[in-house]
Design a protein around this motif. Sequence first.
Motif, PDB file in Angstrom:
ATOM      1  N   ILE A 163     -45.013 -21.595  -6.494  1.00  0.00           N
ATOM      2  CA  ILE A 163     -43.743 -21.063  -6.001  1.00  0.00           C
ATOM      3  C   ILE A 163     -42.976 -22.228  -5.404  1.00  0.00           C
ATOM      4  CG2 ILE A 163     -42.643 -19.559  -4.285  1.00  0.00           C
ATOM      5  CD1 ILE A 163     -45.237 -17.853  -4.423  1.00  0.00           C
ATOM      6  N   THR A 164     -41.756 -22.447  -5.866  1.00  0.00           N
ATOM      7  CA  THR A 164     -40.939 -23.509  -5.298  1.00  0.00           C
ATOM      8  C   THR A 164     -39.742 -22.922  -4.571  1.00  0.00           C
ATOM      9  OG1 THR A 164     -39.664 -23.792  -7.341  1.00  0.00           O
ATOM     10  CG2 THR A 164     -41.605 -25.172  -7.055  1.00  0.00           C
ATOM     11  N   LEU A 165     -39.378 -23.549  -3.470  1.00  0.00           N
ATOM     12  CA  LEU A 165     -38.205 -23.153  -2.694  1.00  0.00           C
ATOM     13  C   LEU A 165     -37.154 -24.240  -2.831  1.00  0.00           C
ATOM     14  CD1 LEU A 165     -40.535 -21.409  -1.542  1.00  0.00           C
ATOM     15  CD2 LEU A 165     -39.404 -21.544   0.687  1.00  0.00           C
ATOM     16  N   LEU A 166     -35.946 -23.832  -3.187  1.00  0.00           N
ATOM     17  CA  LEU A 166     -34.869 -24.777  -3.409  1.00  0.00           C
ATOM     18  C   LEU A 166     -33.666 -24.437  -2.539  1.00  0.00           C
ATOM     19  CD1 LEU A 166     -34.922 -25.028  -7.313  1.00  0.00           C
ATOM     20  CD2 LEU A 166     -35.915 -26.643  -5.679  1.00  0.00           C
ATOM     21  N   GLY A 167     -32.826 -25.440  -2.322  1.00  0.00           N
ATOM     22  CA  GLY A 167     -31.602 -25.236  -1.558  1.00  0.00           C
ATOM     23  C   GLY A 167     -31.146 -26.541  -0.948  1.00  0.00           C
ATOM     24  N   SER A 182     -39.366 -27.402  -1.779  1.00  0.00           N
ATOM     25  CA  SER A 182     -38.537 -28.238  -2.647  1.00  0.00           C
ATOM     26  C   SER A 182     -39.289 -28.621  -3.921  1.00  0.00           C
ATOM     27  CB  SER A 182     -38.062 -29.511  -1.931  1.00  0.00           C
ATOM     28  OG  SER A 182     -37.063 -30.145  -2.682  1.00  0.00           O
ATOM     29  N   SER A 183     -38.562 -29.260  -4.835  1.00  0.00           N
ATOM     30  CA  SER A 183     -39.119 -29.782  -6.084  1.00  0.00           C
ATOM     31  C   SER A 183     -38.240 -30.948  -6.522  1.00  0.00           C
ATOM     32  CB  SER A 183     -39.166 -28.697  -7.172  1.00  0.00           C
ATOM     33  OG  SER A 183     -37.871 -28.480  -7.732  1.00  0.00           O
ATOM     34  N   TYR A 196     -43.274 -23.827 -13.351  1.00  0.00           N
ATOM     35  CA  TYR A 196     -43.571 -23.118 -12.110  1.00  0.00           C
ATOM     36  C   TYR A 196     -43.348 -21.622 -12.293  1.00  0.00           C
ATOM     37  CZ  TYR A 196     -43.064 -27.924 -10.424  1.00  0.00           C
ATOM     38  OH  TYR A 196     -43.173 -29.274 -10.259  1.00  0.00           O
ATOM     39  N   GLN A 197     -44.158 -20.838 -11.605  1.00  0.00           N
ATOM     40  CA  GLN A 197     -44.133 -19.387 -11.827  1.00  0.00           C
ATOM     41  C   GLN A 197     -42.955 -18.688 -11.146  1.00  0.00           C
ATOM     42  OE1 GLN A 197     -47.064 -21.141 -11.618  1.00  0.00           O
ATOM     43  NE2 GLN A 197     -47.250 -20.691 -13.804  1.00  0.00           N
ATOM     44  N   ALA A 198     -42.482 -19.209 -10.046  1.00  0.00           N
ATOM     45  CA  ALA A 198     -41.406 -18.533  -9.319  1.00  0.00           C
ATOM     46  C   ALA A 198     -40.560 -19.556  -8.580  1.00  0.00           C
ATOM     47  CB  ALA A 198     -41.966 -17.511  -8.328  1.00  0.00           C
ATOM     48  N   THR A 199     -39.260 -19.296  -8.534  1.00  0.00           N
ATOM     49  CA  THR A 199     -38.324 -20.168  -7.826  1.00  0.00           C
ATOM     50  C   THR A 199     -37.468 -19.307  -6.910  1.00  0.00           C
ATOM     51  OG1 THR A 199     -38.205 -21.763  -9.641  1.00  0.00           O
ATOM     52  CG2 THR A 199     -36.396 -21.774  -8.053  1.00  0.00           C
ATOM     53  N   LEU A 200     -37.465 -19.652  -5.643  1.00  0.00           N
ATOM     54  CA  LEU A 200     -36.600 -18.996  -4.666  1.00  0.00           C
ATOM     55  C   LEU A 200     -35.501 -19.973  -4.270  1.00  0.00           C
ATOM     56  CD1 LEU A 200     -39.139 -17.227  -2.255  1.00  0.00           C
ATOM     57  CD2 LEU A 200     -37.970 -16.281  -4.250  1.00  0.00           C
ATOM     58  N   LEU A 201     -34.260 -19.531  -4.404  1.00  0.00           N
ATOM     59  CA  LEU A 201     -33.122 -20.326  -3.964  1.00  0.00           C
ATOM     60  C   LEU A 201     -32.613 -19.745  -2.653  1.00  0.00           C
ATOM     61  CD1 LEU A 201     -31.159 -22.654  -4.766  1.00  0.00           C
ATOM     62  CD2 LEU A 201     -29.685 -20.880  -5.744  1.00  0.00           C
ATOM     63  N   ALA A 260     -27.810 -25.933 -12.771  1.00  0.00           N
ATOM     64  CA  ALA A 260     -28.929 -26.486 -13.534  1.00  0.00           C
ATOM     65  C   ALA A 260     -29.911 -25.395 -13.941  1.00  0.00           C
ATOM     66  CB  ALA A 260     -29.638 -27.561 -12.713  1.00  0.00           C
ATOM     67  N   LEU A 261     -30.274 -24.520 -13.011  1.00  0.00           N
ATOM     68  CA  LEU A 261     -31.227 -23.456 -13.319  1.00  0.00           C
ATOM     69  C   LEU A 261     -30.671 -22.504 -14.372  1.00  0.00           C
ATOM     70  CD1 LEU A 261     -32.420 -22.720  -9.683  1.00  0.00           C
ATOM     71  CD2 LEU A 261     -33.868 -23.595 -11.530  1.00  0.00           C
ATOM     72  N   GLN A 262     -29.418 -22.118 -14.207  1.00  0.00           N
ATOM     73  CA  GLN A 262     -28.812 -21.195 -15.156  1.00  0.00           C
ATOM     74  C   GLN A 262     -28.625 -21.845 -16.520  1.00  0.00           C
ATOM     75  OE1 GLN A 262     -25.340 -20.239 -12.896  1.00  0.00           O
ATOM     76  NE2 GLN A 262     -26.336 -18.598 -11.750  1.00  0.00           N
ATOM     77  N   GLY A 263     -28.219 -23.104 -16.532  1.00  0.00           N
ATOM     78  CA  GLY A 263     -28.016 -23.796 -17.795  1.00  0.00           C
ATOM     79  C   GLY A 263     -29.297 -23.959 -18.586  1.00  0.00           C
ATOM     80  N   ALA A 264     -30.431 -24.097 -17.873  1.00  0.00           N
ATOM     81  CA  ALA A 264     -31.726 -24.247 -18.543  1.00  0.00           C
ATOM     82  C   ALA A 264     -32.394 -22.908 -18.819  1.00  0.00           C
ATOM     83  CB  ALA A 264     -32.648 -25.115 -17.686  1.00  0.00           C
ATOM     84  N   GLY A 265     -31.763 -21.811 -18.376  1.00  0.00           N
ATOM     85  CA  GLY A 265     -32.345 -20.486 -18.579  1.00  0.00           C
ATOM     86  C   GLY A 265     -33.591 -20.243 -17.750  1.00  0.00           C
ATOM     87  N   LEU A 266     -33.696 -20.900 -16.591  1.00  0.00           N
ATOM     88  CA  LEU A 266     -34.855 -20.729 -15.725  1.00  0.00           C
ATOM     89  C   LEU A 266     -34.575 -19.642 -14.693  1.00  0.00           C
ATOM     90  CD1 LEU A 266     -35.871 -24.451 -15.088  1.00  0.00           C
ATOM     91  CD2 LEU A 266     -36.798 -22.845 -16.766  1.00  0.00           C
ATOM     92  N   PRO A 267     -35.417 -18.627 -14.599  1.00  0.00           N
ATOM     93  CA  PRO A 267     -35.173 -17.534 -13.648  1.00  0.00           C
ATOM     94  C   PRO A 267     -35.348 -17.987 -12.207  1.00  0.00           C
ATOM     95  CG  PRO A 267     -37.325 -17.287 -14.651  1.00  0.00           C
ATOM     96  CD  PRO A 267     -36.659 -18.438 -15.368  1.00  0.00           C
ATOM     97  N   PHE A 268     -34.574 -17.398 -11.330  1.00  0.00           N
ATOM     98  CA  PHE A 268     -34.724 -17.647  -9.902  1.00  0.00           C
ATOM     99  C   PHE A 268     -34.193 -16.450  -9.139  1.00  0.00           C
ATOM    100  CE2 PHE A 268     -30.498 -19.142 -10.934  1.00  0.00           C
ATOM    101  CZ  PHE A 268     -29.711 -18.787  -9.863  1.00  0.00           C
ATOM    102  N   GLN A 269     -34.618 -16.332  -7.899  1.00  0.00           N
ATOM    103  CA  GLN A 269     -34.149 -15.292  -6.995  1.00  0.00           C
ATOM    104  C   GLN A 269     -33.470 -15.949  -5.802  1.00  0.00           C
ATOM    105  OE1 GLN A 269     -34.052 -12.023  -6.931  1.00  0.00           O
ATOM    106  NE2 GLN A 269     -35.656 -11.177  -8.216  1.00  0.00           N
ATOM    107  N   THR A 270     -32.299 -15.470  -5.452  1.00  0.00           N
ATOM    108  CA  THR A 270     -31.627 -15.932  -4.243  1.00  0.00           C
ATOM    109  C   THR A 270     -32.042 -15.030  -3.093  1.00  0.00           C
ATOM    110  OG1 THR A 270     -29.735 -16.584  -5.593  1.00  0.00           O
ATOM    111  CG2 THR A 270     -29.416 -16.533  -3.205  1.00  0.00           C
ATOM    112  N   VAL A 271     -32.484 -15.645  -1.999  1.00  0.00           N
ATOM    113  CA  VAL A 271     -33.034 -14.881  -0.877  1.00  0.00           C
ATOM    114  C   VAL A 271     -32.170 -15.100   0.360  1.00  0.00           C
ATOM    115  CG1 VAL A 271     -35.049 -14.444   0.549  1.00  0.00           C
ATOM    116  CG2 VAL A 271     -35.347 -15.126  -1.833  1.00  0.00           C
ATOM    117  N   TYR A 272     -31.758 -13.988   0.957  1.00  0.00           N
ATOM    118  CA  TYR A 272     -30.912 -14.015   2.147  1.00  0.00           C
ATOM    119  C   TYR A 272     -31.655 -13.433   3.347  1.00  0.00           C
ATOM    120  CZ  TYR A 272     -27.061 -14.964  -1.030  1.00  0.00           C
ATOM    121  OH  TYR A 272     -26.244 -15.529  -1.980  1.00  0.00           O
ATOM    122  N   GLY A 273     -31.047 -13.550   4.505  1.00  0.00           N
ATOM    123  CA  GLY A 273     -31.613 -12.999   5.726  1.00  0.00           C
ATOM    124  C   GLY A 273     -32.150 -14.092   6.629  1.00  0.00           C
ATOM    125  N   ALA A 274     -32.360 -13.735   7.874  1.00  0.00           N
ATOM    126  CA  ALA A 274     -32.897 -14.672   8.858  1.00  0.00           C
ATOM    127  C   ALA A 274     -34.289 -14.225   9.278  1.00  0.00           C
ATOM    128  CB  ALA A 274     -31.978 -14.742  10.085  1.00  0.00           C
TER     129      ALA A 274
END
Length: 232
Positions: free
Chosen positions: A8-12, A87-88, A116-121, A151-165
Amino acid sequence: MPALAPVITLLGGESCGKSTLALALHQRLAKHHGLRVALVPEYLRSWCQAHGRVPQSHEQDAIAAVQSRQIAEASATPGVQLVVSDSSALSIAAYSELYFQDTSLWHRALNAQSGYQATLLMGLDLPWVPDGLFRESVEFRNRADTLLRRALQGAGLPFQTVYGAANRRLHNALRALSPTLSPLLGHPPVPTDEAQVNRRPGWVCESCSDPDCEHRLFTGLLKAAPAAPSTP
């Protein structure tokens, strides 16, 4: 040959909460669920702290390679069931484009990310906070976010955007990761509540909970010239 642990990678961008969430995920999954979880730190930040400066253009590729290697080594470690990486190499590719107009790191970074199996943005709902060291500005954070989405969308790589504190973000992340975590935890996946995972506090548009729509909101940020190199 032993199976590799899922990653699982976390990006931002900077000050988006990914390090806090990575630690929270590690603690919850390891302490409360008993999983053997490897936590991979953000190597770029460690490098900057060790050298007391940001990397130059010619140093970026090696830093990205170390980040990818550390993730791969953690995934291949006997007994590890899951890897959570703060990060990655994609983050370094984004910084290289923003600081140096160098797009050469994207191809290798995207190849690594595809394994990678999952990406959280991280969502941009948290306030930007200076750290007195390497953080640039909220505008820089937003531009990095836009590049990562593109980059993620252009490569067709799935990701989830996560909000909240705090606990809300952790809860939303766990729901988003349910397809990856359920085989390890021994229960069926929890249906993802998109309205909850992608909620934007204070935003009135009800039709922009998908990444494509949100991406358009930030595309204009790239039109501004990036700031001179100083901090990642």
